[in-house]
Design an enzyme around this catalytic site. Structure first.
Site, PDB file in Angstrom:
ATOM      1  N   ILE A 245     -13.334   0.885  -1.926  1.00  0.00           N
ATOM      2  CA  ILE A 245     -14.826   1.226  -1.601  1.00  0.00           C
ATOM      3  C   ILE A 245     -15.085   2.315  -0.764  1.00  0.00           C
ATOM      4  CG2 ILE A 245     -17.199   0.182  -1.746  1.00  0.00           C
ATOM      5  CD1 ILE A 245     -16.308  -2.422  -1.833  1.00  0.00           C
TER       6      ILE A 245
ATOM      7  N   LYS B 244     -13.289  -6.146  10.265  1.00  0.00           N
ATOM      8  CA  LYS B 244     -13.799  -5.224   9.592  1.00  0.00           C
ATOM      9  C   LYS B 244     -15.301  -5.164   9.953  1.00  0.00           C
ATOM     10  CE  LYS B 244     -10.804  -6.094   5.296  1.00  0.00           C
ATOM     11  NZ  LYS B 244     -10.831  -7.025   4.424  1.00  0.00           N
TER      12      LYS B 244
ATOM     13  N   GLU C 233     -10.507   5.099   6.166  1.00  0.00           N
ATOM     14  CA  GLU C 233     -11.431   4.664   5.220  1.00  0.00           C
ATOM     15  C   GLU C 233     -10.908   3.220   4.711  1.00  0.00           C
ATOM     16  OE1 GLU C 233     -14.435   6.039   3.633  1.00  0.00           O
ATOM     17  OE2 GLU C 233     -14.512   3.962   3.100  1.00  0.00           O
TER      18      GLU C 233
ATOM     19  N   VAL D 231       0.772  -1.126   0.049  1.00  0.00           N
ATOM     20  CA  VAL D 231       0.041   0.000  -0.042  1.00  0.00           C
ATOM     21  C   VAL D 231       0.874   1.274   0.130  1.00  0.00           C
ATOM     22  CG1 VAL D 231      -1.771   1.108   1.254  1.00  0.00           C
ATOM     23  CG2 VAL D 231      -1.855  -1.201   1.343  1.00  0.00           C
TER      24      VAL D 231
END
Ligand SMILES: NC(=O)c1ccc[n+]([C@@H]2O[C@H](COP(=O)([O-])OP(=O)(O)OC[C@H]3O[C@@H](n4cnc5c(N)ncnc54)[C@H](OP(=O)(O)O)[C@@H]3O)[C@@H](O)[C@H]2O)c1
Length: 441
Positions: free
Chosen positions: A138, A207, A131, A15
């Site tokens: 998404i 999550k 986020e 990432v």
């Protein structure tokens, strides 16, 4: 020219390296959107000598001293894309208490101890955005955190783990067993060398905790989430689901409920479940993620897209960076954590769902009545029964037979007690599978 908003990047792996690339490629647009340029002033990594390809940054920015970087006076915003609980928790608490805004993708930390981060953010008057921690690219947390704040969310149902969705989709498409589909996922790079966090549902549970906390304005941790993975799902289960017009997905389900005194409660669970092919989540294939939100006034909403990968996750990180940078320039802070509802977590035993139970039974007269009697004793009402011959023999021949029972909605504890008693019946050779069935019949 307004002075730059200065960023410390913690982590430069899958990432982090995409964050660096996007910051470079989009620098002009980002500066225009924020009203000031963004500048990376340091990048913390574990190994300085690692080959990171041709990243558009000066080698001198790299350090192994993450804490030292965070403490520097010239750092305004900390981006954390390292992962894990420690040392990330210590770093982020330090940054937030010092008034430095944090953008993180660290679902494990948020689900384990989000409270420590939110409290530190409140103490330091800093922003905490995350986020990228759920469903990668998404836009999902911002809609829950902002757009739906005027509404009352009743239920969130999601496919939030790409690896397991890839495996289950492959099993559905080819009839393969779990092990074979996992092997394919590993070869194609969808599963880690150690796939435990994905296939045992830990990643989805983290999550689920984050989603439930935001959707219901309460604090939910990973420990509050009931969790089952997909390792026990068989090719026979998938075939049985197909015969019922269903498919099997690893779902995270967070739902509002009421206790006996009428007070609001919440239940949060992650487990494989059959869903009808007509359900909006049934068509979410491959490694995609989707989350289905049901709210009082808004009705049904569906969020769909890539839930992982360097660039999709970096997109979510950068969206947050723009938001916190703008807040910083405006001298404001986003609304702090909303956890006022403080809902009790309903035990899994009280969760209401339908069940698909497969049994290997002796093929003798009266077996069906005995089995049905066990369901009745626990107040679990049977919707359908299908009988086949497990050993390929003729029904009534004395060979084993397969019974597939689908129930009406029942509490989880009643079904568990039913299955426990079925195990003890001498006519039941084995309970071959128990799967929940979600969505409208
Ligand atoms: N990958 C995805 O698709 C995805 C999607 C959503 C969320 N996330 C989340 O994003 C975060 C990062 O994931 P990733 O896939 O990018 O991980 P990754 O490829 O393993 O990268 C981790 C980075 O952290 C650095 N690091 C590890 N320990 C460190 C330490 N003690 N001090 C300083 N740096 C350290 C590593 O340094 P070296 O490079 O020197 O090894 C590496 O650059 C995790 O929280 C993950 O859950 C990832």
């Amino acid at each position: 020219m307004t002075s730059p908003v200065r960023l410390a990047l913690l982590g430069c792996g899958t990432v982090g390296s995409e964050v660096v690339r996007l910051l470079h490629e989009q620098s002009t647009d980002l500066a225009a959107r924020i009203g000031a340029p963004l500048e990376i002033v340091g990048i913390a990594v574990r190994r300085l000598g690692r080959d990171r390809g041709a990243l558009p940054v000066d080698d001198a920015l790299f350090t192994t001293d993450a804490l030292g970087l965070i403490k520097r006076d010239d750092v305004d915003v900390v981006i954390e894309v390292v992962g894990g609980i420690e040392p990330a928790r210590g770093w982020l608490v330090e940054a937030l208490r010092a008034g430095k805004s944090v953008v993180t993708a660290n679902k494990a930390l948020l689900a384990e101890d989000g409270a420590a981060l939110h409290d530190a953010a409140a103490e330091g008057g800093a922003d905490l955005y995350y986020e990228a921690s759920v469903a990668g690219a998404i836009p999902l947390l911002r809609p829950l955190r902002d757009s739906l704040h005027g509404d009352r969310v009743n239920r969130v149902t999601g496919i939030v783990n790409g690896t397991t969705n890839f495996i289950l989709s492959a099993m559905d498409a080819t009839g393969a067993g779990f092990a074979e589909a996992l092997e394919e996922a590993t070869e194609l790079g969808y599963a880690e060398a150690d796939p435990t966090a994905d296939v045992e549902g830990f990643d989805a549970a983290a999550k689920a905790a984050i989603l439930a906390s935001l959707a219901f304005h309460t604090r939910i941790t990973a420990a509050d989430v009931y969790r089952e993975g997909i390792t026990e799902v068989t090719a026979a289960d998938v075939a049985s689901a197909k015969a019922m017009g269903c498919t099997i997905k690893l779902l995270c389900i967070a739902a509002r409920g009421r206790d006996a005194a009428g007070a609001d409660t919440v239940s949060v669970r992650v487990h494989p479940a059959m869903i009808p092919l007509t359900h909006p989540l049934a068509s979410v294939g491959d490694a995609f993620n989707a989350v289905f939100v049901e709210a009082e006034a808004a009705g049904q909403l569906m969020f769909y897209g890539r839930g992982a990968g360097g660039a999709p996750t970096a997109s979510a990180v950068l969206g947050d960076v723009v938001a916190v940078a703008r807040n910083r320039l405006a001298g404001v802070r986003a609304a702090s954590e909303s956890a006022y509802a403080d809902l009790a977590v309903r035990p899994m035993g009280e969760a209401l769902t339908r069940y698909h139970v497969s049994l290997d039974v002796a093929d003798r007269p009266g077996v069906l009545a005995s089995v049905a009697g066990v369901f009745a004793r626990h107040d679990v009402s049977i919707a359908t029964v299908r009988q086949g011959s497990a050993g390929g023999g003729r029904p009534g021949s004395g060979d084993d037979a397969e019974l597939v029972i689908v129930t009406h909605v029942a509490p989880d504890a009643a079904l568990a007690a039913t299955v426990g008693e079925l195990h003890g019946l001498d006519i039941v050779r084995s309970v071959t599978s128990v799967l929940r069935v979600e969505g409208e019949a």
